[in-house]
Design an enzyme around this catalytic site. Sequence first.
Site, PDB file in Angstrom:
ATOM      1  N   THR A 119      39.101  30.910  47.074  1.00  0.00           N
ATOM      2  CA  THR A 119      39.733  31.518  45.914  1.00  0.00           C
ATOM      3  C   THR A 119      39.313  32.980  45.829  1.00  0.00           C
ATOM      4  O   THR A 119      38.626  33.476  46.708  1.00  0.00           O
ATOM      5  CB  THR A 119      39.321  30.779  44.629  1.00  0.00           C
ATOM      6  N   CYS A 120      39.701  33.635  44.751  1.00  0.00           N
ATOM      7  CA  CYS A 120      39.354  35.053  44.606  1.00  0.00           C
ATOM      8  C   CYS A 120      37.856  35.287  44.650  1.00  0.00           C
ATOM      9  O   CYS A 120      37.399  36.270  45.218  1.00  0.00           O
ATOM     10  CB  CYS A 120      39.898  35.591  43.291  1.00  0.00           C
ATOM     11  N   ARG A 122      35.384  32.748  45.394  1.00  0.00           N
ATOM     12  CA  ARG A 122      34.557  31.752  46.064  1.00  0.00           C
ATOM     13  C   ARG A 122      35.226  31.337  47.366  1.00  0.00           C
ATOM     14  O   ARG A 122      36.438  31.270  47.481  1.00  0.00           O
ATOM     15  CB  ARG A 122      34.304  30.583  45.115  1.00  0.00           C
ATOM     16  N   SER A 179      31.465  28.734  36.945  1.00  0.00           N
ATOM     17  CA  SER A 179      32.386  29.847  36.785  1.00  0.00           C
ATOM     18  C   SER A 179      31.749  31.006  36.050  1.00  0.00           C
ATOM     19  O   SER A 179      30.883  30.825  35.192  1.00  0.00           O
ATOM     20  CB  SER A 179      33.638  29.397  36.019  1.00  0.00           C
ATOM     21  N   GLY A 185      39.840  27.012  32.977  1.00  0.00           N
ATOM     22  CA  GLY A 185      40.586  25.876  33.492  1.00  0.00           C
ATOM     23  C   GLY A 185      41.234  26.069  34.842  1.00  0.00           C
ATOM     24  O   GLY A 185      41.654  25.100  35.474  1.00  0.00           O
ATOM     25  N   GLN A 186      41.321  27.311  35.336  1.00  0.00           N
ATOM     26  CA  GLN A 186      42.029  27.584  36.585  1.00  0.00           C
ATOM     27  C   GLN A 186      41.407  26.847  37.771  1.00  0.00           C
ATOM     28  O   GLN A 186      42.101  26.327  38.628  1.00  0.00           O
ATOM     29  CB  GLN A 186      42.026  29.084  36.855  1.00  0.00           C
TER      30      GLN A 186
END
Length: 521
Positions: A119-120, A122, A179, A185-186
């Site tokens: 992801t952005c 991780r 997070s 929630g994403q």
Amino acid sequence: MAAVNGFATAFGGVKVGGLSRRNSLGFNVGPRLVKRGEVRCDVDLEEKKSASVAALEQFKISADRYMKERSSIAVIGLSVHTAPVEMREKLAVPEAQWPHAISELCSLNHIEEAAVLSTCNRMEIYVVALSWNRGIREVIEWMAKTSGIPAEELRQHLFMLRDSDATRHLFEVSAGLDSLVLGEGQILSQVKQVVRIGQASGGLGKNIDRMFKDAITAGKRVRTETNISSGAVSVSSAAVELALMKLPKAHSESARMLLIGAGKMGKLVIKHLASKGCKQVVVINRSVEKVNAIREEMKDIEIIYRPLDEMMSAAAEADVVYTSTASETPLFLKEHVEALPGVSEEIGVRLFIDISVPRNVGSCVSDVQNARVYNVDDLKEVVEANKEDRLRKAMEAQELITEELKKFEAWRDSLETVPTIKKLRSYADRIRASELEKCLQKVGEDNLTKKMRKSIEELSSGIVNKLLHGPLQHLRCDGSDSRTLDETLENMHALNRMFSLDTEKDIMERKIKAKVEKAQT
């Protein structure tokens, strides 16, 4: 938007654990994270075939060394807290390439299963390794080769967790405990996407598949049974907050807003701009359809669409530029921004809020006198204020995480005895069938009616089932009773010795054979 739509953040301060320790690979390992790292996938498997077959054949010869070693679940990764965006963007793996990455990882000699969560903020690789040290070493080599980053440099940013620590980490990630913005929630939807893509490509094995599904359950429970999401912000809202913090207060509502990219993250930016009183935003996107859909949904803010080829002219008219696209090359460089007219004296400088990975705004833009650039790493400033409250909420959620972790470990423990159960039943059935055949020959099948034959068969099956009931009960380890795993495994090894079942060797040989055959093809 591959990278941004797959956004996850990392919650640096909320980690529970003890002291770290070094292993033979030069990693910090222990109950919690210490160092981290990531990947890009473009490996040519043809180069590895001959070497893979040779290595696997050697592994087969020395297989006895691994009989006592259980396959390990491991996670190797990095996040926003342990690596700068400059490194993360080099290692990012777009969603479309996840199946390819999984295929390459599973082709490694000591890796049985694999999954990629990129992801952005991780990049994490989850694997089931036949051999702990060799499997991890192969993954590191794969990461180094596919990313172009030397292994030694990569190790400075990698973290590595094993078995229950790796599983707990994934559960915490899914629950939003890891997070930057606690409870966002994403990340849960991104963990779900790993399962969807893995199932569609057939790349997930039973251990990784079950672990990710249980992580989804844990994430849902934490959000529904605790107040962790109350007041939680998303990365998009943090980006909006950051811009408002940097703008002069008197002009924050009147500042001209431009958004480039109308994907999931971009849509959330518009939503939070509207909630802060913004009345108008210009949106640059390749197609107008997404913008129209957002416009239909959000009636309290004026959304003006402009095509991609008008990006620079739109930026010239904006005070704040949000970028949220999947472009692998920067949209704005120093020369582009220098050519833009200055903003009003009241605003002072033009703000670029870049929430994309890879970045859409080059770091060189910071050298422009009338421009300021902020990326996802700068969002920490927004969420740092309520750190104590975040820690308290995270601790509340740990009990639920522990409950789900116990369920997963009980399921995985139960897998240990399945081969013995199957072999013992097969062994008993072979004896039953052999003795039944002898009995029928002595009696003479012509002297038996179908009903009599059926009764004899049922009698033999009943005797076998009753005799096996006790031993099989002592091989079950599903967490439903007080029997510990050690007791169950002791019973399993005793039965293997008594009946010469030798299941561990059979399992290992089957795994090695499958690896050799796959490498040869």
